[in-house]
Design a protein around this motif. Sequence first.
Motif, PDB file in Angstrom:
ATOM      1  N   ALA A   1      81.846  12.091  96.001  1.00  0.00           N
ATOM      2  CA  ALA A   1      81.831  12.061  97.549  1.00  0.00           C
ATOM      3  C   ALA A   1      80.458  12.389  98.085  1.00  0.00           C
ATOM      4  O   ALA A   1      79.874  11.764  98.893  1.00  0.00           O
ATOM      5  CB  ALA A   1      82.926  12.909  98.020  1.00  0.00           C
ATOM      6  N   MET A   2      79.935  13.165  97.430  1.00  0.00           N
ATOM      7  CA  MET A   2      78.641  13.589  97.386  1.00  0.00           C
ATOM      8  C   MET A   2      77.531  12.588  97.496  1.00  0.00           C
ATOM      9  O   MET A   2      76.638  12.234  98.172  1.00  0.00           O
ATOM     10  CB  MET A   2      78.199  14.984  96.818  1.00  0.00           C
ATOM     11  N   LEU A   3      77.663  11.910  96.129  1.00  0.00           N
ATOM     12  CA  LEU A   3      76.922  10.864  95.831  1.00  0.00           C
ATOM     13  C   LEU A   3      77.003   9.707  96.827  1.00  0.00           C
ATOM     14  O   LEU A   3      75.958   8.904  97.086  1.00  0.00           O
ATOM     15  CB  LEU A   3      77.113  10.201  94.412  1.00  0.00           C
ATOM     16  N   ALA A   4      78.340   9.272  97.414  1.00  0.00           N
ATOM     17  CA  ALA A   4      78.647   8.317  98.477  1.00  0.00           C
ATOM     18  C   ALA A   4      77.928   8.666  99.530  1.00  0.00           C
ATOM     19  O   ALA A   4      77.552   7.654 100.273  1.00  0.00           O
ATOM     20  CB  ALA A   4      79.957   8.054  98.297  1.00  0.00           C
ATOM     21  N   PHE A   5      77.903  10.036 100.116  1.00  0.00           N
ATOM     22  CA  PHE A   5      77.521  10.220 101.661  1.00  0.00           C
ATOM     23  C   PHE A   5      76.346  10.974 101.466  1.00  0.00           C
ATOM     24  O   PHE A   5      75.696  11.086 102.664  1.00  0.00           O
ATOM     25  CB  PHE A   5      78.672  10.790 102.104  1.00  0.00           C
ATOM     26  N   GLY A   6      75.980  11.365 100.413  1.00  0.00           N
ATOM     27  CA  GLY A   6      74.743  12.420 100.545  1.00  0.00           C
ATOM     28  C   GLY A   6      73.271  11.509 100.143  1.00  0.00           C
ATOM     29  O   GLY A   6      73.372  10.488 100.583  1.00  0.00           O
ATOM     30  N   PRO A   7      72.262  12.377 100.201  1.00  0.00           N
ATOM     31  CA  PRO A   7      70.922  11.804 100.111  1.00  0.00           C
ATOM     32  C   PRO A   7      70.853  10.644  99.165  1.00  0.00           C
ATOM     33  O   PRO A   7      71.428  10.684  98.007  1.00  0.00           O
ATOM     34  CB  PRO A   7      70.155  12.868  99.741  1.00  0.00           C
ATOM     35  N   ASP A   8      70.187   9.592  99.307  1.00  0.00           N
ATOM     36  CA  ASP A   8      69.960   8.302  98.345  1.00  0.00           C
ATOM     37  C   ASP A   8      69.593   9.014  97.203  1.00  0.00           C
ATOM     38  O   ASP A   8      69.861   8.201  96.076  1.00  0.00           O
ATOM     39  CB  ASP A   8      69.178   7.330  99.073  1.00  0.00           C
ATOM     40  N   ASN A   9      68.410  10.018  97.094  1.00  0.00           N
ATOM     41  CA  ASN A   9      67.866  10.267  95.808  1.00  0.00           C
ATOM     42  C   ASN A   9      68.782  10.696  94.613  1.00  0.00           C
ATOM     43  O   ASN A   9      68.762  10.734  93.590  1.00  0.00           O
ATOM     44  CB  ASN A   9      66.711  11.166  96.230  1.00  0.00           C
ATOM     45  N   LEU A  10      69.899  11.440  95.487  1.00  0.00           N
ATOM     46  CA  LEU A  10      71.020  12.040  94.302  1.00  0.00           C
ATOM     47  C   LEU A  10      71.484  10.912  93.283  1.00  0.00           C
ATOM     48  O   LEU A  10      71.547  11.015  92.178  1.00  0.00           O
ATOM     49  CB  LEU A  10      72.093  12.513  95.263  1.00  0.00           C
ATOM     50  N   LEU A  11      71.950   9.696  94.040  1.00  0.00           N
ATOM     51  CA  LEU A  11      72.636   8.678  93.378  1.00  0.00           C
ATOM     52  C   LEU A  11      71.662   8.010  92.085  1.00  0.00           C
ATOM     53  O   LEU A  11      71.764   7.679  91.369  1.00  0.00           O
ATOM     54  CB  LEU A  11      72.845   7.620  94.384  1.00  0.00           C
ATOM     55  N   ARG A  12      70.492   7.996  92.719  1.00  0.00           N
ATOM     56  CA  ARG A  12      69.052   7.359  91.836  1.00  0.00           C
ATOM     57  C   ARG A  12      69.168   8.196  90.758  1.00  0.00           C
ATOM     58  O   ARG A  12      68.909   7.885  89.658  1.00  0.00           O
ATOM     59  CB  ARG A  12      67.896   7.219  92.723  1.00  0.00           C
TER      60      ARG A  12
ATOM     61  N   VAL B   1      71.022  10.364  89.370  1.00  0.00           N
ATOM     62  CA  VAL B   1      72.131  10.521  88.290  1.00  0.00           C
ATOM     63  C   VAL B   1      72.469   9.124  87.551  1.00  0.00           C
ATOM     64  O   VAL B   1      72.574   9.389  86.435  1.00  0.00           O
ATOM     65  CB  VAL B   1      73.420  10.739  89.196  1.00  0.00           C
ATOM     66  N   THR B   2      72.002   8.126  88.207  1.00  0.00           N
ATOM     67  CA  THR B   2      72.214   6.718  87.501  1.00  0.00           C
ATOM     68  C   THR B   2      70.666   6.608  86.447  1.00  0.00           C
ATOM     69  O   THR B   2      71.036   5.447  85.927  1.00  0.00           O
ATOM     70  CB  THR B   2      72.429   5.619  88.458  1.00  0.00           C
ATOM     71  N   GLU B   3      69.835   7.093  86.764  1.00  0.00           N
ATOM     72  CA  GLU B   3      68.545   6.925  85.889  1.00  0.00           C
ATOM     73  C   GLU B   3      68.670   7.578  84.593  1.00  0.00           C
ATOM     74  O   GLU B   3      67.681   7.461  83.665  1.00  0.00           O
ATOM     75  CB  GLU B   3      67.302   7.436  86.667  1.00  0.00           C
ATOM     76  N   LYS B   4      69.492   8.561  84.383  1.00  0.00           N
ATOM     77  CA  LYS B   4      69.471   9.260  83.001  1.00  0.00           C
ATOM     78  C   LYS B   4      70.794   9.325  82.449  1.00  0.00           C
ATOM     79  O   LYS B   4      71.814   9.229  83.243  1.00  0.00           O
ATOM     80  CB  LYS B   4      68.768  10.672  83.395  1.00  0.00           C
ATOM     81  N   PRO B   5      71.061   9.329  81.221  1.00  0.00           N
ATOM     82  CA  PRO B   5      72.441   9.696  80.533  1.00  0.00           C
ATOM     83  C   PRO B   5      73.238  10.950  81.141  1.00  0.00           C
ATOM     84  O   PRO B   5      72.595  11.805  81.487  1.00  0.00           O
ATOM     85  CB  PRO B   5      72.079   9.809  79.291  1.00  0.00           C
ATOM     86  N   VAL B   6      74.589  10.604  81.476  1.00  0.00           N
ATOM     87  CA  VAL B   6      75.256  11.805  82.161  1.00  0.00           C
ATOM     88  C   VAL B   6      76.408  12.387  80.668  1.00  0.00           C
ATOM     89  O   VAL B   6      76.634  11.525  80.152  1.00  0.00           O
ATOM     90  CB  VAL B   6      75.887  11.576  83.105  1.00  0.00           C
TER      91      VAL B   6
ATOM     92  N   ILE C   1      83.320   8.863  84.004  1.00  0.00           N
ATOM     93  CA  ILE C   1      82.470   7.454  84.251  1.00  0.00           C
ATOM     94  C   ILE C   1      81.083   7.934  83.846  1.00  0.00           C
ATOM     95  O   ILE C   1      80.172   8.876  84.466  1.00  0.00           O
ATOM     96  CB  ILE C   1      82.396   7.134  85.697  1.00  0.00           C
ATOM     97  N   THR C   2      80.509   7.285  82.790  1.00  0.00           N
ATOM     98  CA  THR C   2      79.128   7.493  82.261  1.00  0.00           C
ATOM     99  C   THR C   2      78.185   6.387  82.298  1.00  0.00           C
ATOM    100  O   THR C   2      77.294   6.376  82.420  1.00  0.00           O
ATOM    101  CB  THR C   2      79.026   7.945  80.791  1.00  0.00           C
ATOM    102  N   ASP C   3      78.860   5.253  82.925  1.00  0.00           N
ATOM    103  CA  ASP C   3      78.071   3.951  82.754  1.00  0.00           C
ATOM    104  C   ASP C   3      77.515   3.830  84.255  1.00  0.00           C
ATOM    105  O   ASP C   3      78.100   3.904  85.218  1.00  0.00           O
ATOM    106  CB  ASP C   3      78.995   2.611  82.459  1.00  0.00           C
TER     107      ASP C   3
END
Length: 180
Positions: free
Chosen positions: A66-77, A79-84, A92-94
């Motif tokens: 929910a934070m990734l969906a509605f929070g700051p754009d940089n968070l999603l970027r 998280v998706t730029e490095k392995p989790v 969900i790791t892909d």
Amino acid sequence: TFPARKAVAPIVRAMSEELGELVHVSLLQGNIMSPLYHADVAIHGTRVYFDAAEMLPLHATSSGLAMLAFGPDNLLREVTEKPVRSFTDKTITDPDALLRHVEMARERGYSTSDEGFESDVFSFAVPIFDSDGRATGTLAVALPCARATEEMRDRIVTALKSGGVAVSRALGGAAAQAVL
């Protein structure tokens, strides 16, 4: 200086009593969710264990999603730029799958996690907002998968949407139209 726990406690407790499940509020702290307050009426023999000191990952929990969906754009970027890390075989790791899940949360106004952080746990979350309309945290409900029936899911989503508004207001904010 603001008594945030005291402000959200009555809302969280009332939701837990209404739903009979674990309800919690978490706030964004860096790139992780930090639990603020939780309540569980403990009416079931099988419950979700919640460690108030455990930080919640953004990619594996409904709170984080929910934070990734509605929070700051940089968070999603970020998280998706490095392995989790994978916590279960359903985490969900892909990056593309994560983006799809986040987009679905934006469309619905809430996120879900089906055993992403802990086996046999299904959770739902909505964002909470500050006075400027920025998402600063989440309100979530977690329950054992066996109790996550369609009827219960509908009850939880309804409670979360009104609860998210109440928690946002209690913390001095207002809910965004996207989640109502």
